[in-house]
Scaffold this motif. Structure first.
Motif, mmCIF file in Angstrom:
data_model
loop_
_atom_site.group_PDB
_atom_site.id
_atom_site.type_symbol
_atom_site.label_atom_id
_atom_site.label_comp_id
_atom_site.label_asym_id
_atom_site.label_seq_id
_atom_site.Cartn_x
_atom_site.Cartn_y
_atom_site.Cartn_z
ATOM 1 N N ALA A 206 -105.014 14.821 12.954
ATOM 2 C CA ALA A 206 -104.029 13.923 12.249
ATOM 3 C C ALA A 206 -102.755 13.626 12.470
ATOM 4 C CB ALA A 206 -104.254 14.308 10.836
ATOM 5 N N SER A 207 -102.408 12.450 12.898
ATOM 6 C CA SER A 207 -100.936 11.956 13.140
ATOM 7 C C SER A 207 -100.085 11.618 11.982
ATOM 8 C CB SER A 207 -101.011 11.025 14.329
ATOM 9 O OG SER A 207 -101.182 9.695 13.738
ATOM 10 N N LEU A 208 -98.767 11.830 12.235
ATOM 11 C CA LEU A 208 -98.029 11.129 10.856
ATOM 12 C C LEU A 208 -98.242 9.743 10.671
ATOM 13 C CD1 LEU A 208 -95.502 11.942 8.989
ATOM 14 C CD2 LEU A 208 -94.116 11.135 10.856
ATOM 15 N N GLU A 209 -98.420 8.907 11.641
ATOM 16 C CA GLU A 209 -98.925 7.550 11.224
ATOM 17 C C GLU A 209 -100.174 7.420 10.859
ATOM 18 O OE1 GLU A 209 -97.574 3.829 10.850
ATOM 19 O OE2 GLU A 209 -96.557 5.200 11.365
ATOM 20 N N ASP A 210 -101.279 8.435 11.246
ATOM 21 C CA ASP A 210 -102.099 8.333 10.458
ATOM 22 C C ASP A 210 -102.437 8.649 8.993
ATOM 23 O OD1 ASP A 210 -104.006 7.728 12.842
ATOM 24 O OD2 ASP A 210 -104.366 9.926 13.109
ATOM 25 N N VAL A 211 -101.610 9.459 8.475
ATOM 26 C CA VAL A 211 -101.439 9.682 7.219
ATOM 27 C C VAL A 211 -100.839 8.609 6.529
ATOM 28 C CG1 VAL A 211 -101.917 12.211 7.610
ATOM 29 C CG2 VAL A 211 -99.516 11.501 7.461
ATOM 30 N N LYS A 212 -99.613 8.137 7.177
ATOM 31 C CA LYS A 212 -99.062 7.063 6.298
ATOM 32 C C LYS A 212 -100.038 5.922 6.121
ATOM 33 C CE LYS A 212 -94.417 8.614 7.282
ATOM 34 N NZ LYS A 212 -92.933 8.012 7.915
ATOM 35 N N ASN A 213 -100.579 5.593 7.336
ATOM 36 C CA ASN A 213 -101.638 4.354 7.010
ATOM 37 C C ASN A 213 -102.636 4.717 5.783
ATOM 38 O OD1 ASN A 213 -100.217 2.784 8.766
ATOM 39 N ND2 ASN A 213 -101.678 3.558 10.569
ATOM 40 N N TRP A 214 -102.982 5.968 5.665
ATOM 41 C CA TRP A 214 -104.014 6.288 4.640
ATOM 42 C C TRP A 214 -103.229 6.104 3.296
ATOM 43 C CZ3 TRP A 214 -109.084 7.370 4.530
ATOM 44 C CH2 TRP A 214 -109.434 8.171 3.388
ATOM 45 N N PHE A 215 -101.988 6.521 3.003
ATOM 46 C CA PHE A 215 -101.214 6.347 1.790
ATOM 47 C C PHE A 215 -101.262 4.691 1.639
ATOM 48 C CE2 PHE A 215 -97.636 5.223 -0.532
ATOM 49 C CZ PHE A 215 -97.862 5.958 -1.640
ATOM 50 N N ARG A 216 -100.891 3.803 2.656
ATOM 51 C CA ARG A 216 -100.685 2.532 2.308
ATOM 52 C C ARG A 216 -101.901 1.856 1.890
ATOM 53 N NH1 ARG A 216 -97.977 3.161 7.690
ATOM 54 N NH2 ARG A 216 -95.735 3.257 7.278
ATOM 55 N N GLN A 217 -103.108 2.421 2.592
ATOM 56 C CA GLN A 217 -104.272 1.675 2.340
ATOM 57 C C GLN A 217 -104.887 2.210 0.803
ATOM 58 O OE1 GLN A 217 -106.319 -0.270 4.268
ATOM 59 N NE2 GLN A 217 -107.853 -0.411 2.339
ATOM 60 N N TYR A 218 -104.585 3.158 0.205
ATOM 61 C CA TYR A 218 -105.466 3.471 -0.934
ATOM 62 C C TYR A 218 -104.270 3.675 -2.175
ATOM 63 C CZ TYR A 218 -109.437 4.073 2.040
ATOM 64 O OH TYR A 218 -110.475 3.943 2.772
ATOM 65 N N TYR A 219 -103.172 4.217 -2.061
ATOM 66 C CA TYR A 219 -102.452 4.688 -3.241
ATOM 67 C C TYR A 219 -101.561 3.544 -4.103
ATOM 68 C CZ TYR A 219 -104.107 9.088 -1.824
ATOM 69 O OH TYR A 219 -104.805 10.393 -1.397
ATOM 70 N N GLY A 220 -102.086 2.264 -3.923
ATOM 71 C CA GLY A 220 -101.464 1.356 -4.632
ATOM 72 C C GLY A 220 -101.780 1.400 -6.064
ATOM 73 N N PRO A 221 -100.734 0.780 -6.983
ATOM 74 C CA PRO A 221 -101.090 0.972 -8.657
ATOM 75 C C PRO A 221 -102.479 0.227 -8.966
ATOM 76 C CG PRO A 221 -99.133 -0.579 -8.009
ATOM 77 C CD PRO A 221 -99.736 0.153 -6.607
ATOM 78 N N ASN A 222 -102.784 -0.790 -8.193
ATOM 79 C CA ASN A 222 -103.928 -1.371 -8.477
ATOM 80 C C ASN A 222 -105.178 -0.484 -8.142
ATOM 81 O OD1 ASN A 222 -102.681 -2.196 -5.807
ATOM 82 N ND2 ASN A 222 -104.699 -3.072 -5.376
ATOM 83 N N ASN A 223 -105.066 0.618 -7.584
ATOM 84 C CA ASN A 223 -106.247 1.527 -7.190
ATOM 85 C C ASN A 223 -106.059 2.773 -7.919
ATOM 86 O OD1 ASN A 223 -107.712 0.271 -5.464
ATOM 87 N ND2 ASN A 223 -106.329 0.592 -3.727
ATOM 88 N N ALA A 224 -105.190 2.741 -9.058
ATOM 89 C CA ALA A 224 -104.987 3.854 -10.031
ATOM 90 C C ALA A 224 -105.244 3.686 -11.623
ATOM 91 C CB ALA A 224 -103.669 4.098 -9.617
ATOM 92 N N VAL A 225 -105.455 4.737 -12.200
ATOM 93 C CA VAL A 225 -105.555 4.641 -13.717
ATOM 94 C C VAL A 225 -104.531 5.658 -14.351
ATOM 95 C CG1 VAL A 225 -107.133 5.208 -15.758
ATOM 96 C CG2 VAL A 225 -108.110 4.159 -13.476
#
Length: 939
Positions: A206-225
């Protein structure tokens, strides 16, 4: 603590004695109606879904944030990313760059943590209402302002922590099951095939850019409760949520992967060897997820087959035919699929082939005839009662916030729990038979885990870390953390003492948040009262009390608890033995009747004794196959001295030779000497008034009289520990070492604990302690380190436990010694540590004593430690008067690293060379053999 074995069940011989009058339990439909969490909800413009439940019982709010991302979303080559990112989100954000736990601890948060599974990642904390804005700031900051704070150094740090979490799980007996389970049921490429923890290779890559892209993909408010449950309402919540979350931009919308429920082309059977004491058989099938109505039916059906204490598998394989020492069956429901698992721990003197054949015969019969109405009703009652008890908490792992969030995320319905309970209440025997046969008649995946040498596997290897250039974190622009308003001191429930007519003291407090009664009868007994020449007598006597009375056999006891939705059990600590009860208050009469029968009328039937004897011997062998068990068994004689009654705590489950020769007369004699009214106190927390509670206990225990002479404990002298040394228990091929350090202190057990408790918390007592922050967060050698003071009636030891990767065992011991010496000499408690600990202790009490169970525990602790019943009411004043000098003096008067005894459980071929340079004598002993160690007495 004494091992208690919930599965130690057997038939009892009914002796001539008058039965208690039976009391009809409340119908399950009435219990289901009591499960209710009213809520309001709204959405922000950025898609964040907010759910609010109002509960004014305490000035606290449970905060839960659930993200629609789990291991099922991970593509090939990126397994473990969701869980890795869960860890990274605790390492600070742009506007709160330190550890996430630090500002939470400062405000007095309780139940704060995060978890990841195949379907979701969640974070939760319970905070004083006055600190809600700070909690919202922190959660919103890591949702919208995290990436600037994620550096290569933090990635490397948490990668190491996760890999040690993985090693820690793998190092346990049966620890590799989690990989075989999903790989055996789901084909290559299936979203549920790989484990949540991931593979070492993918984590390393896992690279630093890999994990940052993972966050950008999934952790938006529209994907949260976001769920707020407690001392808050929607009108007050909305402007606060808008303030802190409103500016966060939407992210890509999570798309659920395509998931099918696979059926194996043909039955599949595998055998795996492991360092286990008992052969375990599994039968497994992939089944529908929680959204499918069949899932609820399978929950109930598996409860009847192997989940209830009175289950078909328990009654046949454990009680009647004695082929197994324990069994289980459950439906693990995930969002889009599930796994139905049956397990059998084969009795060591039984051929596993014979046990497996009988298991399959019972399953076949169940698929032909199905459950009865009575069996289903007992499962339904137990489930509803459990849900009611869970609703007392607003947050944490299983409270109201979790219930609402899971329904919203998985089923798009916060109130899904009600529909699920309604589906459960409607399950009929015919429906259960049809659905069970539909799914279990397909090809089965059978797995046998048997004693033997575990095969080498690549996951155990330690990766070589490459140094990386550090990048500079981004500094946030949102300003300082919100201030915390005044948090009022706790008003602990009033505690009243009274006595039954035979002199037994009853200690009572009222809590009416849920209609539940919890009670404990505490006896001045415990492991210290065990028979020195027959260790295990105490544990066997307590276990047999649950197995049969003069009027009920073990099946009748199990069925009675299930019909009542109650739990009645026994257990012990070093100084006390217990009979405990928890029940829906509408069923108090019947539950108390059962508690009294178990306490006063044990049968100690010969048939029960032989059956339980075999189970206890198997459990002793299982302890010896567990690395933590080995450490716990080795330390007590070294710490307390072989002649101390506390040295008996080393015999977890008992001494094998002694357990083999115990007779009914031995157990009866122990019971008469120790489980008697003169040694008893009753503690009760209930929504029912004291007059009603006292009358109920008077009716069941007021005429109880002891028989014969009472037992006495032999504490002739103070505990005397051995000279400092390292005892290395050789457990080959262990990817981790268990480090267990201990020292006897000169502390008076009944002295005021505030100063020393603060010192030990700062040193090793919680996540932010120096030991944990060094070995886990700074060095990434461990998943977690803990240390602290234990107070027993005649001893106060200081202990440290540290599971560490094998190649860092010696350096970890040296790091622990350095931290302790530094704390005691040149760098005592800092002002930051002191303020954080004392302010947290004051502010967290409302959350700490939110539940009746917590109040019940505090009442017992106060009594045991000879404190006043209103001790909690004066705690805030004690903490405000405390000084750093008092904290340092308490630590220096108690802790001495030069007196530490060290027990290490690990691979001696790798570990011994690391220990020889530490300046202590090293003794190497082999681990107790696991295979063949649990041969039972003749049937």
């Amino acid at each position: 603590m004494k091992f208690t074995f919930a599965s130690l069940t057997a038939l009892a011989v009914a002796l001539a004695a008058p039965a208690f009058a039976q009391t009809a339990p409340v119908p399950v439909a009435d219990l289901v109606k009591r499960v209710d969490i009213p809520y309001e909800e709204f959405r922000l413009a950025n898609g964040l879904r907010v759910i609010v439940h109002t509960d004014r019982k305490a000035p606290i709010v449970g905060v839960a944030v659930w993200y629609d991302v789990g291991s099922k979303h991970e593509p090939k080559g990126k397994t473990g990313f969701a869980h890795l990112f869960e860890h990274l989100m605790f390492n600070g954000s742009e506007n709160s760059p330190g550890e996430f736990f630090e500002p939470l601890k400062e405000v007095g948060a309780t139940d704060y943590n995060g978890t990841t599974n195949a379907d979701r990642t969640n974070y939760f904390q319970t905070v004083p209402r006055a600190a809600l804005e700070r909690a919202l700031f922190l959660e919103s900051d890591r949702m919208g302002y995290l990436l600037g704070a994620v550096t290569q150094a933090k990635l490397d740090e948490q990668r190491g922590v996760v890999q040690n979490e993985k090693r820690q799980g793998d190092n346990q007996p049966y620890g590799l099951l989690r990989y075989k389970l999903t790989e055996g049921l789901f084909p290559e490429g299936h979203p549920y095939r790989h484990s949540t923890i991931g593979s070492m290779a993918d984590l390393d890559a896992a690279s630093l850019e890999d994990v940052k892209n993972w966050f950008r993909q999934y952790y938006g408010p529209n994907n949260a409760v976001l769920v707020l449950a407690g001392d808050i309402d929607a009108a007050a919540a909305r402007p606060l949520v808008e303030k802190y979350f409103g500016a966060i931009k939407k992210g890509p919308q999570t798309v659920a992967p395509k998931v099918t429920v696979p059926t194996l082309a043909a039955a599949k059977a595998e055998v795996m060897k492991d360092r286990v004491a008992v052969t375990r058989l599994y039968r497994m099938w992939a089944v529908p997820g929680m959204g499918d109505a069949d899932s609820t039916v399978l929950d109930a059906s598996m409860g009847v087959l192997g989940g209830l204490a009175s289950s078909r598998l328990d009654n046949a394989l454990v009680r009647k035919e004695k082929l197994a020492v324990s069994v289980g069956a459950f439906n693990q429901s995930l969002a889009q699929a599930g796994m139905l698992v049956l397990s059998v721990d084969v009795r060591p003197d039984v051929d596993p082939v014979v046990a497996g054949k009988r298991l399959d015969e019972i399953v076949a019969d169940y698929l032909k005839n199905g459950p009865t109405q009575d069996e289903l009703e007992r499962y339904k009652t137990r489930t509803a009662a459990s849900r009611i008890r869970g609703l007392e908490s607003v947050g944490g792992f299983g409270g109201k916030a979790v219930t609402l969030a899971s329904g919203a995320l998985y089923m798009n319905d916060p109130g899904f729990y009600k529909k699920d309970l309604a589906r459960l209440a409607a399950v009929t025997p015919a429906q259960a038979l049809t659905v069970t046969a539909k799914w279990l008649s397909r090809p089965v995946y059978s797995l046998t885990i048997e004693p033997g040498q575990r095969a080498a596997y690549a996951e155990a290897a330690a990766a070589v870390k490459k140094p990386a250039a550090e990048d500079t974190p981004v500094k946030g622009t949102r300003g300082a953390l919100p201030a915390v308003a005044e948090v009022k001191d706790i008003d602990f429930p009033a505690v009243t003492r009274t006595r039954l007519s035979n002199g037994i003291e009853l200690v009572y407090a009222q809590r009416d948040a849920v209609p539940v009664t919890q009670a404990v009868i505490s006896f001045d007994a415990g492991i210290a009262s065990d028979v020195p020449t027959a260790l295990g007598t105490e544990g066997m006597a307590l276990s047999l009390m649950e197995e049969g009375t003069r009027t009920r056999d073990s099946i009748a006891i199990a069925e009675a608890q299930e019909r009542l939705g109650a739990g009645v059990g026994t257990g012990s600590s070093a100084d006390r033995a217990y009979v405990s009860m928890q029940t829906p208050s509408p069923n108090l009469a019947g539950s108390l009747e059962l508690m009294a029968d178990i306490t006063r009328n044990p049968a100690f039937a010969p048939a029960d004794l032989e059956r339980v004897r075999g189970q206890v011997l198997a459990q002793i062998a299982q302890v010896k196959s567990n690395p933590t068990g080995l450490a716990l068994m080795a330390m007590p004689p070294l710490l307390y001295g072989k002649e101390s009654p506390y040295a008996k705590t080393a015999a977890i489950g008992g001494d094998e030779a002694a357990v083999k020769r115990l007779t009914r007369d031995d157990l009866s004699a122990y019971y008469k000497a120790w489980i008697r009214p003169e040694k008893a106190k009753i503690f009760v927390v209930s929504d029912r008034p004291l007059a009603e509670i006292k009358a109920a206990f008077e009716g069941r225990f007021g005429d109880w009289k002891g028989e014969g002479a009472a037992g006495t404990k032999a504490f002739a002298a103070k505990a005397t520990q051995a000279a400092p040394k390292i005892l290395l228990i050789d457990r080959p091929d262990s990817p981790q070492s268990i480090i267990y350090a201990a020292q006897m202190t000169p502390v008076d057990p009944f002295a005021d604990p505030v100063a020393l408790g603060t010192a030990s918390e700062v040193l090793g007592g919680d996540f932010l302690s120096r030991l944990n922050m060094d070995l886990r967060e700074a060095k990434s050698w461990s998943y977690g380190v803990r240390g602290g003071i234990s107070r027993m009636e005649h001893a106060v030891p200081f202990t440290i436990t540290a599971p560490v990767q094998a190649d860092k065992t010696g350096p970890a011991i040296e790091a622990i010694r350095l931290q302790v010496r530094d704390y005691l000499s040149s760098r005592g408690v800092t002002r930051t540590e002191f303020d954080r600990s004392t302010v947290s202790a004051i502010r967290k009490m409302s959350g700490q004593y939110e539940t009746a169970g917590a109040v019940l525990g505090a009442m017992q602790s106060n009594d045991f430690m000879r404190r006043p019943d209103d001790w909690q009411d004066g705690l805030a004043k004690k903490y405000r008067a405390l000084t750093t000098g008092q904290v340092d003096a308490a630590a220096r008067g108690a802790i001495d690293p030069n007196r530490f005894i060290w027990v290490v459980v690990g691979d001696a071929s790798k570990v011994r060379p690391q220990l020889d340079s530490l300046g202590l004598p090293v003794e190497v002993v082999p681990a107790a053999p696991a295979a063949g160690a649990a041969k039972t007495a003749a049937n």
